[in-house]
Design a protein around this motif. Structure first.
Motif, PDB file in Angstrom:
ATOM      1  N   LYS A   1       0.343  -1.359  -0.090  1.00 26.55           N
ATOM      2  CA  LYS A   1      -0.243  -0.273   0.038  1.00 26.55           C
ATOM      3  C   LYS A   1       0.738   0.867  -0.176  1.00 26.55           C
ATOM      4  O   LYS A   1       0.712   2.101  -0.854  1.00 26.55           O
ATOM      5  CB  LYS A   1      -0.937  -0.133   1.272  1.00 26.55           C
ATOM      6  CG  LYS A   1      -1.705   1.337   1.631  1.00 26.55           C
ATOM      7  CD  LYS A   1      -2.252   1.032   2.443  1.00 26.55           C
ATOM      8  CE  LYS A   1      -3.691   2.342   2.771  1.00 26.55           C
ATOM      9  NZ  LYS A   1      -4.223   2.547   3.920  1.00 26.55           N
ATOM     10  N   LEU A   2       1.908   1.206   0.741  1.00 29.75           N
ATOM     11  CA  LEU A   2       2.764   2.717   1.413  1.00 29.75           C
ATOM     12  C   LEU A   2       3.431   2.309  -0.382  1.00 29.75           C
ATOM     13  O   LEU A   2       3.468   3.612  -0.868  1.00 29.75           O
ATOM     14  CB  LEU A   2       4.167   1.925   2.346  1.00 29.75           C
ATOM     15  CG  LEU A   2       5.412   3.257   1.812  1.00 29.75           C
ATOM     16  CD1 LEU A   2       4.067   4.794   1.861  1.00 29.75           C
ATOM     17  CD2 LEU A   2       5.898   3.446   3.059  1.00 29.75           C
ATOM     18  N   ALA A   3       4.206   1.040  -0.948  1.00 28.42           N
ATOM     19  CA  ALA A   3       4.652   1.141  -2.260  1.00 28.42           C
ATOM     20  C   ALA A   3       3.730   1.998  -3.116  1.00 28.42           C
ATOM     21  O   ALA A   3       3.459   3.079  -3.996  1.00 28.42           O
ATOM     22  CB  ALA A   3       4.854   0.276  -2.994  1.00 28.42           C
ATOM     23  N   THR A   4       2.897   1.644  -3.311  1.00 27.46           N
ATOM     24  CA  THR A   4       1.644   2.011  -4.401  1.00 27.46           C
ATOM     25  C   THR A   4       1.493   3.505  -3.960  1.00 27.46           C
ATOM     26  O   THR A   4       0.517   4.647  -5.175  1.00 27.46           O
ATOM     27  CB  THR A   4       0.179   1.231  -4.072  1.00 27.46           C
ATOM     28  OG1 THR A   4       0.063  -0.079  -4.899  1.00 27.46           O
ATOM     29  CG2 THR A   4      -1.078   2.250  -4.924  1.00 27.46           C
ATOM     30  N   ILE A   5       0.584   4.520  -2.641  1.00 27.37           N
ATOM     31  CA  ILE A   5       1.294   5.652  -2.678  1.00 27.37           C
ATOM     32  C   ILE A   5       1.790   6.601  -3.133  1.00 27.37           C
ATOM     33  O   ILE A   5       1.883   7.381  -3.531  1.00 27.37           O
ATOM     34  CB  ILE A   5       1.229   5.767  -1.248  1.00 27.37           C
ATOM     35  CG1 ILE A   5      -0.553   5.332   0.103  1.00 27.37           C
ATOM     36  CG2 ILE A   5       1.334   7.745  -0.800  1.00 27.37           C
ATOM     37  CD1 ILE A   5      -0.004   5.297   1.346  1.00 27.37           C
TER      38      ILE A   5
ATOM     39  N   GLY B   1      11.603   6.592  -7.383  1.00 26.63           N
ATOM     40  CA  GLY B   1      11.309   5.388  -8.324  1.00 26.63           C
ATOM     41  C   GLY B   1      11.978   4.234  -7.665  1.00 26.63           C
ATOM     42  O   GLY B   1      11.049   3.451  -7.167  1.00 26.63           O
ATOM     43  N   SER B   2      13.121   4.919  -7.350  1.00 27.77           N
ATOM     44  CA  SER B   2      13.862   3.941  -5.858  1.00 27.77           C
ATOM     45  C   SER B   2      13.749   3.442  -5.088  1.00 27.77           C
ATOM     46  O   SER B   2      13.534   2.518  -4.790  1.00 27.77           O
ATOM     47  CB  SER B   2      15.373   4.277  -6.020  1.00 27.77           C
ATOM     48  OG  SER B   2      15.432   5.344  -4.899  1.00 27.77           O
ATOM     49  N   ARG B   3      12.565   4.309  -4.152  1.00 28.59           N
ATOM     50  CA  ARG B   3      12.347   4.004  -2.889  1.00 28.59           C
ATOM     51  C   ARG B   3      10.681   3.136  -3.171  1.00 28.59           C
ATOM     52  O   ARG B   3      10.812   2.089  -2.013  1.00 28.59           O
ATOM     53  CB  ARG B   3      11.740   5.468  -2.039  1.00 28.59           C
ATOM     54  CG  ARG B   3      12.720   5.783  -2.213  1.00 28.59           C
ATOM     55  CD  ARG B   3      12.637   7.204  -0.944  1.00 28.59           C
ATOM     56  NE  ARG B   3      13.346   7.871  -0.454  1.00 28.59           N
ATOM     57  CZ  ARG B   3      13.814   9.104   0.518  1.00 28.59           C
ATOM     58  NH1 ARG B   3      12.397   9.321   0.775  1.00 28.59           N
ATOM     59  NH2 ARG B   3      13.946   9.336   1.364  1.00 28.59           N
ATOM     60  N   ILE B   4       9.855   2.799  -3.818  1.00 26.83           N
ATOM     61  CA  ILE B   4       8.734   2.524  -5.068  1.00 26.83           C
ATOM     62  C   ILE B   4       9.808   0.350  -4.724  1.00 26.83           C
ATOM     63  O   ILE B   4       9.080  -0.113  -4.362  1.00 26.83           O
ATOM     64  CB  ILE B   4       8.384   2.738  -6.071  1.00 26.83           C
ATOM     65  CG1 ILE B   4       7.440   4.088  -5.417  1.00 26.83           C
ATOM     66  CG2 ILE B   4       7.136   1.866  -6.337  1.00 26.83           C
ATOM     67  CD1 ILE B   4       6.969   4.560  -7.343  1.00 26.83           C
TER      68      ILE B   4
END
Length: 353
Positions: free
Chosen positions: A308-312, A334-337
């Motif tokens: 969910k956090l990656a989607t946000i 981008g890298s954090r996702i």
């Protein structure tokens, strides 16, 4: 005025003469004095102002300026929710009134009591003696407060209309996968595998509870003279009725452990990496003891929380790529996702936490 506020930002001033007139008409006994206004700087959604007249203080909440999506930033829902929660959970601030008269500031708003306390983000206040004992007390406060929220008899409190608990978790899973797909910027075998795993492993939910929907350490006001004592829980705008274990998982990923990836610590800056803050396993053990809930499915919930956090972040990142925002903080998303997707995939690949 207090140090946790700033001067009202340019472009976010209101017609304070109209506000004061409305205040005095609806809150008799405020007394003499000149209205002074400051702004709380945190948050990127609703706007929050501190108002003072003599010894009286109150907090005004309004939607953001500009176009607002239908059903978003619903001030009446938020005010009504607090009105019903406050009597059974006093850490929720008491609302004074809701105003739907657009002649006052142009949008609906409400005014609530002001709670004074300290918010912990990624540092302690200067001069604080930070000990493992203090950090553990703060950890226990977070767990116990979450368990108290989930123990509220939401039906007796008249909260049935504030959520749709049937099928809640399934809607969350499919909804966040759809959001990721709509904002996806590159192909990733990990995402394909992870989303399929999430759909195939949805567990049966426990009995629904009131859920805060954004519960974490920095949404708890702590007593400035006793950091182990809560004096308020803030930001109830997304509260609903649903699966309590999903929001236990949301709280868990704000705990940083020594073997977490370094970039994960950068994504979620917090004081919880300091000695004394409890681990995720200890958090779950204390929550299970306080709530009596079976946590055998937390492996799924925590995996989903990271997705969910990656989607946000993905939704923000695609706006940056399209030039819809120029905020350079988002260039590294981008890298954090990828970090979050990798972490969620590794969790899903394990048999247990």
């Amino acid at each position: 005025m207090d140090d946790d506020t700033i001067e009202v930002r340019s472009g976010e001033q209101l017609d304070w003469a109209k506000v004061e007139h409305y205040l005095r008409a609806h809150l008799p006994g405020i007394g003499a004095g000149t209205l002074e206004v400051r702004q709380f700087p945190s948050g990127a959604s609703n706007l929050t102002y501190l108002m003072q007249i003599g010894e009286w203080e109150g907090v005004l909440r309004r939607p953001p300026f500009g176009p607002v999506a239908p059903k978003a930033h619903d001030m009446q829902r938020e005010s009504d929710l607090l009105e019903r929660i406050h009597p059974v959970f006093p850490l929720a601030p008491r609302p004074y009134f809701f105003c739907n008269d657009l002649e006052i500031i142009g949008v609906p708003f409400y005014v609530m009591e002001r709670r004074k306390g300290l918010v912990l983000d990624d540092t302690f206040p200067y001069g604080t003696e930070v000990t493992p004992e203090l950090c553990r007390r703060i950890s226990e406060t977070v767990v116990d407060t979450l368990a108290e929220i989930h123990a509220i008899d939401w039906q007796a409190a008249g909260l049935a209309e504030f959520g749709h608990p049937a099928g809640f978790l399934e809607r969350q899973v499919t909804g966040w996968i759809e959001r990721y797909t709509r904002s996806q910027t590159d192909e990733s075998p990990d995402v394909t595998w992870l989303t399929r795993w999430l759909v195939e492993h949805i567990p049966a939910s426990p009995a629904p509870t009131l859920i805060h929907n954004d519960f974490k350490l920095n949404n708890i006001l702590l007593d400035a003279y006793d950091l182990g004592r809560p004096v308020g829980v803030l930001d109830w705008e997304m509260a609903t009725i649903g699966d309590p274990l999903f929001y236990l998982a949301i709280s868990l990923f704000y705990l940083i452990e020594s073997d977490d990836p370094a970039e994960l610590r950068e994504i979620l800056p917090t004081v919880t990496h300091l000695p004394g803050f409890i681990s995720r396993a200890e958090f779950m053990e204390r929550y299970a003891t306080k709530s009596g809930r079976d946590l055998s499915s937390m492996h799924f919930y925590l995996t989903f929380a990271y997705f969910k956090l990656a989607t946000i972040l993905q939704q923000i990142y695609i706006r940056w790529l399209r030039g819809q925002t120029r905020d350079q903080r988002f260039a590294i998303f981008g890298s954090r996702i990828h970090t979050l997707i990798d972490h969620a995939t590794q969790l899903a690949s394990r048999t247990t936490l």
